[in-house]
Design a protein around this motif. Structure first.
Motif, PDB file in Angstrom:
ATOM      1  N   ASP A  21       1.349  -1.400  -0.016  1.00 30.55           N
ATOM      2  CA  ASP A  21       0.022   0.433   0.180  1.00 30.55           C
ATOM      3  C   ASP A  21       1.818   1.648  -0.148  1.00 30.55           C
ATOM      4  O   ASP A  21       0.387   2.136  -0.051  1.00 30.55           O
ATOM      5  CB  ASP A  21      -0.727  -0.010   0.654  1.00 30.55           C
ATOM      6  CG  ASP A  21      -2.099  -0.908   1.299  1.00 30.55           C
ATOM      7  OD1 ASP A  21      -2.260  -0.969   0.121  1.00 30.55           O
ATOM      8  OD2 ASP A  21      -2.531  -1.041   2.505  1.00 30.55           O
ATOM      9  N   ILE A  22       1.885   0.724   0.379  1.00 31.01           N
ATOM     10  CA  ILE A  22       2.985   1.990   0.849  1.00 31.01           C
ATOM     11  C   ILE A  22       3.918   2.609  -0.611  1.00 31.01           C
ATOM     12  O   ILE A  22       4.191   1.799  -1.213  1.00 31.01           O
ATOM     13  CB  ILE A  22       4.024   2.012   1.727  1.00 31.01           C
ATOM     14  CG1 ILE A  22       3.392   1.576   2.782  1.00 31.01           C
ATOM     15  CG2 ILE A  22       4.816   3.598   1.753  1.00 31.01           C
ATOM     16  CD1 ILE A  22       4.125   1.263   4.128  1.00 31.01           C
ATOM     17  N   PRO A  23       3.450   4.105  -1.408  1.00 29.91           N
ATOM     18  CA  PRO A  23       3.862   3.847  -2.831  1.00 29.91           C
ATOM     19  C   PRO A  23       6.026   3.581  -2.495  1.00 29.91           C
ATOM     20  O   PRO A  23       6.133   4.362  -1.829  1.00 29.91           O
ATOM     21  CB  PRO A  23       4.146   4.844  -3.501  1.00 29.91           C
ATOM     22  CG  PRO A  23       3.075   5.595  -2.376  1.00 29.91           C
ATOM     23  CD  PRO A  23       2.531   5.341  -0.968  1.00 29.91           C
ATOM     24  N   ASP A  24       6.459   3.751  -3.300  1.00 30.71           N
ATOM     25  CA  ASP A  24       8.054   3.156  -3.647  1.00 30.71           C
ATOM     26  C   ASP A  24       8.716   4.920  -3.624  1.00 30.71           C
ATOM     27  O   ASP A  24       9.541   4.985  -2.872  1.00 30.71           O
ATOM     28  CB  ASP A  24       8.693   2.468  -4.609  1.00 30.71           C
ATOM     29  CG  ASP A  24       8.866   0.887  -4.215  1.00 30.71           C
ATOM     30  OD1 ASP A  24       8.355   1.067  -3.042  1.00 30.71           O
ATOM     31  OD2 ASP A  24       8.741   0.776  -5.521  1.00 30.71           O
ATOM     32  N   GLU A  77       9.877   4.300   4.984  1.00 34.96           N
ATOM     33  CA  GLU A  77      10.161   3.761   6.766  1.00 34.96           C
ATOM     34  C   GLU A  77       9.593   4.096   7.959  1.00 34.96           C
ATOM     35  O   GLU A  77       8.420   4.103   8.796  1.00 34.96           O
ATOM     36  CB  GLU A  77      11.657   4.066   7.066  1.00 34.96           C
ATOM     37  CG  GLU A  77      12.687   2.807   6.307  1.00 34.96           C
ATOM     38  CD  GLU A  77      12.887   2.944   4.880  1.00 34.96           C
ATOM     39  OE1 GLU A  77      12.648   4.254   4.393  1.00 34.96           O
ATOM     40  OE2 GLU A  77      12.467   1.680   3.865  1.00 34.96           O
ATOM     41  N   HIS A  78       9.228   5.508   7.798  1.00 36.07           N
ATOM     42  CA  HIS A  78       8.490   6.870   8.683  1.00 36.07           C
ATOM     43  C   HIS A  78       7.235   6.029   8.530  1.00 36.07           C
ATOM     44  O   HIS A  78       6.494   5.939   9.094  1.00 36.07           O
ATOM     45  CB  HIS A  78       8.539   8.222   7.655  1.00 36.07           C
ATOM     46  CG  HIS A  78       9.714   8.688   7.924  1.00 36.07           C
ATOM     47  ND1 HIS A  78      10.358   8.925   6.892  1.00 36.07           N
ATOM     48  CD2 HIS A  78      10.139   8.794   9.004  1.00 36.07           C
ATOM     49  CE1 HIS A  78      11.185   9.779   7.107  1.00 36.07           C
ATOM     50  NE2 HIS A  78      11.465   9.707   9.046  1.00 36.07           N
ATOM     51  N   MET A  79       5.993   5.785   7.100  1.00 34.68           N
ATOM     52  CA  MET A  79       4.891   4.874   7.375  1.00 34.68           C
ATOM     53  C   MET A  79       4.959   3.957   7.984  1.00 34.68           C
ATOM     54  O   MET A  79       4.254   3.672   9.087  1.00 34.68           O
ATOM     55  CB  MET A  79       4.303   4.639   5.749  1.00 34.68           C
ATOM     56  CG  MET A  79       5.139   5.398   4.499  1.00 34.68           C
ATOM     57  SD  MET A  79       4.150   7.161   5.134  1.00 34.68           S
ATOM     58  CE  MET A  79       2.571   6.089   5.028  1.00 34.68           C
ATOM     59  N   LEU A  84       3.079   1.784  12.922  1.00 40.04           N
ATOM     60  CA  LEU A  84       3.062   0.860  14.526  1.00 40.04           C
ATOM     61  C   LEU A  84       3.328   1.286  15.781  1.00 40.04           C
ATOM     62  O   LEU A  84       2.647   1.324  16.506  1.00 40.04           O
ATOM     63  CB  LEU A  84       4.607   0.258  14.530  1.00 40.04           C
ATOM     64  CG  LEU A  84       4.875  -1.045  13.801  1.00 40.04           C
ATOM     65  CD1 LEU A  84       6.771  -0.638  13.617  1.00 40.04           C
ATOM     66  CD2 LEU A  84       4.864  -2.115  13.756  1.00 40.04           C
ATOM     67  N   ILE A  85       2.798   2.902  15.414  1.00 39.58           N
ATOM     68  CA  ILE A  85       2.749   3.878  16.643  1.00 39.58           C
ATOM     69  C   ILE A  85       0.552   4.268  16.607  1.00 39.58           C
ATOM     70  O   ILE A  85       0.695   3.883  17.273  1.00 39.58           O
ATOM     71  CB  ILE A  85       3.109   5.185  16.871  1.00 39.58           C
ATOM     72  CG1 ILE A  85       4.529   5.167  16.566  1.00 39.58           C
ATOM     73  CG2 ILE A  85       2.312   6.179  16.832  1.00 39.58           C
ATOM     74  CD1 ILE A  85       5.471   6.973  15.957  1.00 39.58           C
TER      75      ILE A  85
END
Length: 189
Positions: A21-24, A77-79, A84-85
């Protein structure tokens, strides 16, 4: 009372941000918020609840819960960290979340692949936990029905099931808090 299956389907138990789901490419804050809203909107308890806001993201960044942001863009990585948060914030305090994720945050200089592998494992465990939870709920309902079979009040069954689920939630929360507390002890050594 809704059937247990109807209730469980509304919980969106397997609703997670998948790596696919997270774009590159890196995202701006509004795009991050949109991704979270699209993913978790159906899981909100109340319509007015916010999944993720600019203020939340800024506070997580200032508090060191996510790696530093570069050029106002958020990486894959931020995503992962924000996801997780999102999972942890319903139970743990911000300080406990920071402590829990500190090893990952400090190790964020490791390869992106390592963090993605860790996240894939987390998603796999989450799926299994959801399956177990469905079965546990069915078992709890059967136990409640058995205990109250001589009673003739449906509200008693409903209330007993609420109490049983809250009890299980508290047990799991307390166990998680003790594990977080053990991280503090390990860091002090």
């Amino acid at each position: 009372m809704e059937s247990l299956e109807q209730l469980l389907s509304k919980l969106q138990l397997n609703n997670h941000i998948e790596l696919t789901d997270i774009p590159d490419l890196d995202l701006y804050m509004d795009q991050v918020i949109q991704l979270f809203d699209n993913t978790f909107n159906d899981a909100k308890r109340h319509e007015k609840d916010k999944v993720l806001t600019k203020t939340m993201i800024n506070n997580y960044a200032k508090g060191g819960l996510i790696p530093p942001i570069k050029n106002k863009k958020y990486t894959k990585e931020h995503m992962i960290f924000l996801s997780l948060i999102y999972e942890l914030k319903g139970v743990l305090s911000i300080q406990d979340i920071k402590l829990t994720l500190s090893e990952l945050i400090e190790g964020s200089s490791r390869s992106s692949e390592e963090l993605q592998t860790f996240y894939r494992h987390y998603l796999s465990l989450s799926k299994r936990n959801s399956d177990k939870f469905r079965q546990d709920c069915t078992d709890h309902l059967s136990e409640v029905e058995h205990l109250l079979k001589d009673e003739n009040a449906m509200s008693s069954e409903h209330i007993m099931l609420i109490l049983t689920l809250i009890n299980m939630s508290n047990i799991y929360r307390k166990a998680a808090e003790k594990l977080v507390d053990s991280l503090t002890v390990q860091q002090d050594k």
